[in-house]
Design an enzyme around this catalytic site. Structure first.
Site, mmCIF file in Angstrom:
data_model
loop_
_atom_site.group_PDB
_atom_site.id
_atom_site.type_symbol
_atom_site.label_atom_id
_atom_site.label_comp_id
_atom_site.label_asym_id
_atom_site.label_seq_id
_atom_site.Cartn_x
_atom_site.Cartn_y
_atom_site.Cartn_z
ATOM 1 N N GLU A 57 -1.860 8.044 13.359
ATOM 2 C CA GLU A 57 -3.090 7.326 12.994
ATOM 3 C C GLU A 57 -3.790 6.832 14.267
ATOM 4 O OE1 GLU A 57 -2.616 5.352 8.753
ATOM 5 O OE2 GLU A 57 -1.387 4.296 10.211
ATOM 6 N N CYS A 90 -6.139 -0.731 3.290
ATOM 7 C CA CYS A 90 -6.633 -1.522 4.425
ATOM 8 C C CYS A 90 -8.120 -1.307 4.663
ATOM 9 C CB CYS A 90 -5.842 -1.174 5.680
ATOM 10 S SG CYS A 90 -5.737 0.595 6.005
HETATM 11 O O1 FUB Z 1 -0.376 -0.850 8.580
HETATM 12 C C1 FUB Z 1 -1.496 -1.595 8.137
HETATM 13 C C2 FUB Z 1 -2.703 -0.708 8.100
HETATM 14 O O2 FUB Z 1 -2.454 0.354 7.186
HETATM 15 C C3 FUB Z 1 -3.004 -0.005 9.410
HETATM 16 O O3 FUB Z 1 -3.878 -0.718 10.231
HETATM 17 C C4 FUB Z 1 -3.604 1.250 8.938
HETATM 18 O O4 FUB Z 1 -3.641 2.237 9.928
HETATM 19 C C5 FUB Z 1 -2.745 1.607 7.764
HETATM 20 O O5 FUB Z 1 -1.572 2.221 8.177
HETATM 21 ZN ZN ZN Z 2 -7.642 1.154 7.241
#
Ligand code: FUB
Ligand code: ZN
Length: 626
Positions: A326, A410
């Site tokens: 990510e 999120c």
């Molecule tokens: O882990 C919390 C949030 O969910 C992260 O910032 C995003 O990338 C997603 O994985």
């Molecule tokens: Zn997000």
């Protein structure tokens, strides 16, 4: 790209440690709070309306009715029985939605939203454990075998402080909106609980997902208690010394890179790892510089900013190319179809670049902020406010659709807190200096050098570069007003009360230093031709291609506008002429671009507006021949 055209500023502003109850979080340069910026324009107003009327209700319904997020709090509060349901960091979505609700209440009071906030605050308070701990996953899951042995604070990857940080931010926002302290006090008790366990001379802790640092700085400002600022600083300083632990570190020693804990933060030079974590951390580093007069982090911030913006950023201002982590991979490895570009990371880009602009006063940071805001962040939510993108590709075969919600939510909850506060990115003030960073039709009052200035912007920006700004101090008053001439703008004119202004930019700003009187009027005309922008030649995906940009907006081809045309085989050239077309239906109020290629009309729409109609292919980088 235009981003490199500005030279780096070599000064930075040292700051004092005094707590300030402002939205600036301790910066000498303060943003004018969004509550003072009344936006009433063709671009943002419809988005803000759909936020209040649709996005917030969607978030509330998802938290309360369609998912177990609120139900987890009810269970942890002992109001009903049952196990935790969902993902271990789901509490954070409730808090982020609440932060958005609190901001929205400041823009537009709403007794129903306030009643929900009060009810949820009660639940959250009841779910808090007697020692201040709060996390429904751990409270409800500790019976399970694994967590029996590995209870709270046994794994830095489990987002306990991340969730707590979002709780604190929601508590601060609701306190500022209503004066009600309940949620804030829950957050304070949790922060105090952290500090009983962790800190100098106590246990080490490297939070697996940066965020609490930002919240603690806000808490410092609201309470005036410097211990929260010191703890935020300590949390940053914990990184990069091998203090990580938890199951993830048993099987992946490189996990440190993903959470930016491979080196001490002051030694960071290149961007690595998870994009959202990185953005929140760089934002927190800027907060520490602003609040402590300690410039240790500045070399890292300058270096990593260059690395992000010059080598790892998409033309949309999005970042974090890779699905695997990510986040960031190799410099210039910026694929279009498979780009990750999480919406939260784009929100983080705005947070960080805004702070860099506050810290250093250079328009190049506001240029990036504008790019990420108008393209990457806005693409994260549908025009109607009801569907969301988590991943934001720059090319699609037609298989990428917005979702009504995400299991990991999120991004929608980040959008819900970001949108109502967008007004805070328009102006900054420092002593007798006012800076105009964004252009949007709006009315604002701000105190500049002890005098209240009323500022009225009239513009159709970003559809048109003509901007009229009326500046009316209560009494004639000396002030320096800085107008950002965006990095994308190659030619402009400026007039003061109808008289052309001699040009000359200082760090991207046109500066007028004079005595202002009621009704003074600045007119800017930022020319906005369509530009065919080439990528850095090291970006393999874009060799032989260009992206079309007009003003701050990056455009895209979408199949629905171009039926029967193979988008990938179109070849644009410098001979293309473009005209602006008014969108209709769901795109009404939006300006499309139309050109002809071999006598066939070809239509483009702003990238942020894609996937709001029927599914189909989408393309930002188009074939181009000189
Ligand atoms: O882990 C919390 C949030 O969910 C992260 O910032 C995003 O990338 C997603 O994985
Ligand atoms: Zn997000």
């Amino acid at each position: 790209m235009d981003l490199t055209r500005r030279l780096f500023a070599i000064f930075w502003i040292s700051a004092c440690c005094c707590p300030l109850l402002s939205s600036g979080q301790g910066y000498v340069v303060q943003p004018v709070p969004f509550t003072s910026v009344k936006i009433n324009d063709v671009f943002w107003t419809p988005r803000l309306e759909s936020h209040v009327n649709t996005t917030l209700p969607v978030c509330i319904a998802q938290m309360r009715d369609s998912t177990s997020r609120i139900s987890n709090f009810e269970k942890a509060a002992g109001l009903k029985s049952g196990k935790f349901e969902g993902t271990f960091f789901d509490d954070s979505d409730v808090y982020k939605a609440m932060e958005g609700m609190a901001y929205s209440l400041q823009n537009r009071p709403d007794p129903e939203i306030e009643a929900i906030m009060d009810h949820w605050s009660d639940l959250i308070e009841k779910a808090q454990q007697p020692d201040g701990y709060i996390n429904t996953f751990f409270t409800l899951e500790r019976d399970k075998d694994y967590w029996e042995e590995n209870g709270r604070w046994s794994d830095i990857g489990r987002h306990e402080m991340y969730c707590g940080g979002h709780l604190i931010e929601a508590g601060v926002a609701y306190y500022q909106a209503t004066g009600k302290r309940k949620l804030l006090d829950v957050g304070i008790r949790f922060a105090d609980h952290w500090m009983e366990i962790f800190g100098p001379g106590k246990r080490h802790w490297v939070e697996g997902h940066q965020e609490p640092e930002l919240a603690l700085v806000k808490l410092y400002h609201v309470t005036g208690e410097e211990k929260y600022l010191r703890f935020a600083h300590w949390l940053l300083e914990e990184r990069g010394h091998g203090h990580e632990f938890g199951p993830m570190w048993e099987w992946n020693p490189n996990a440190n890179v993903d959470i930016q804990s491979d080196v001490p933060v002051k030694d960071i030079r290149d961007v690595k790892g998870h994009a959202v974590r990185a953005m929140y951390m760089y934002s927190a580093m800027a907060d520490i510089v602003a609040n402590t007069a300690d410039s240790t982090y500045m070399t890292a911030l300058h270096s990593v900013w260059d690395d992000v913006v010059l080598r790892n950023m998409y033309i949309t201002g999005a970042i974090g190319a890779s699905h695997t982590n990510e986040g960031f991979v190799e410099d210039f490895d910026l694929p279009n179809k498979t780009s990750y570009c999480e919406t939260c990371a784009s929100v983080g880009m705005v947070f960080w670049n805004h702070r860099m602009n506050l810290l250093l006063g250079d328009a190049k940071y506001a240029d990036v902020m504008e790019r990420s805001l108008y393209n990457a962040v806005l693409a994260g939510v549908s025009l109607a406010g009801d569907r969301f993108f988590y991943v934001n590709p720059l090319e699609s075969d037609g298989d990428r659709r917005r979702s009504r919600w995400h299991g990991t939510a999120c991004c929608p909850s980040n959008i819900s807190r970001f949108m109502p506060s967008v007004g805070k990115y328009v102006y900054t003030v420092r002593e007798n200096e006012l800076t105009v960073n964004l252009y949007t039709a709006s009315q604002t009052e701000a105190e500049v050098g002890g005098t209240v200035f009323s500022i009225v912007q009239q513009t159709q920006y970003p559809w048109d570069g003509k901007i009229k700004i009326q500046i009316s101090p209560e009494t004639p008053s000396n002030a320096s007003i800085r107008f950002r001439i965006p990095g994308w703008c190659r030619s402009y004119t400026a007039e003061l009360n109808g008289v052309p202004i001699e040009k000359g930019l200082d760090r991207g700003y046109l500066i007028l230093n004079r005595q202002w009187k009621k009704g003074d009027e600045i007119t800017l005309d930022l020319r906005m031709p369509v530009e065919a922008v080439a990528a850095d030649p090291r970006v393999k995906a874009n060799i032989g291609k260009r992206a079309l940009q007009r003003g701050p907006l990056v455009y895209a081809l979408e199949q629905v506008d171009n039926p029967g045309i193979d988008l990938e085989s179109l070849v644009f050239s410098p001979r293309n002429e473009y005209k602006l077309l008014d969108g209709t239906g769901v795109l009404s109020g939006i300006k499309k671009l139309q050109t002809r290629i071999e006598n066939t009309p070809v239509t483009l729409i702003p990238y942020y507006a894609w996937e709001n109609r029927e599914p189909g292919k989408m393309l930002v980088w188009v074939n181009y021949a000189e």
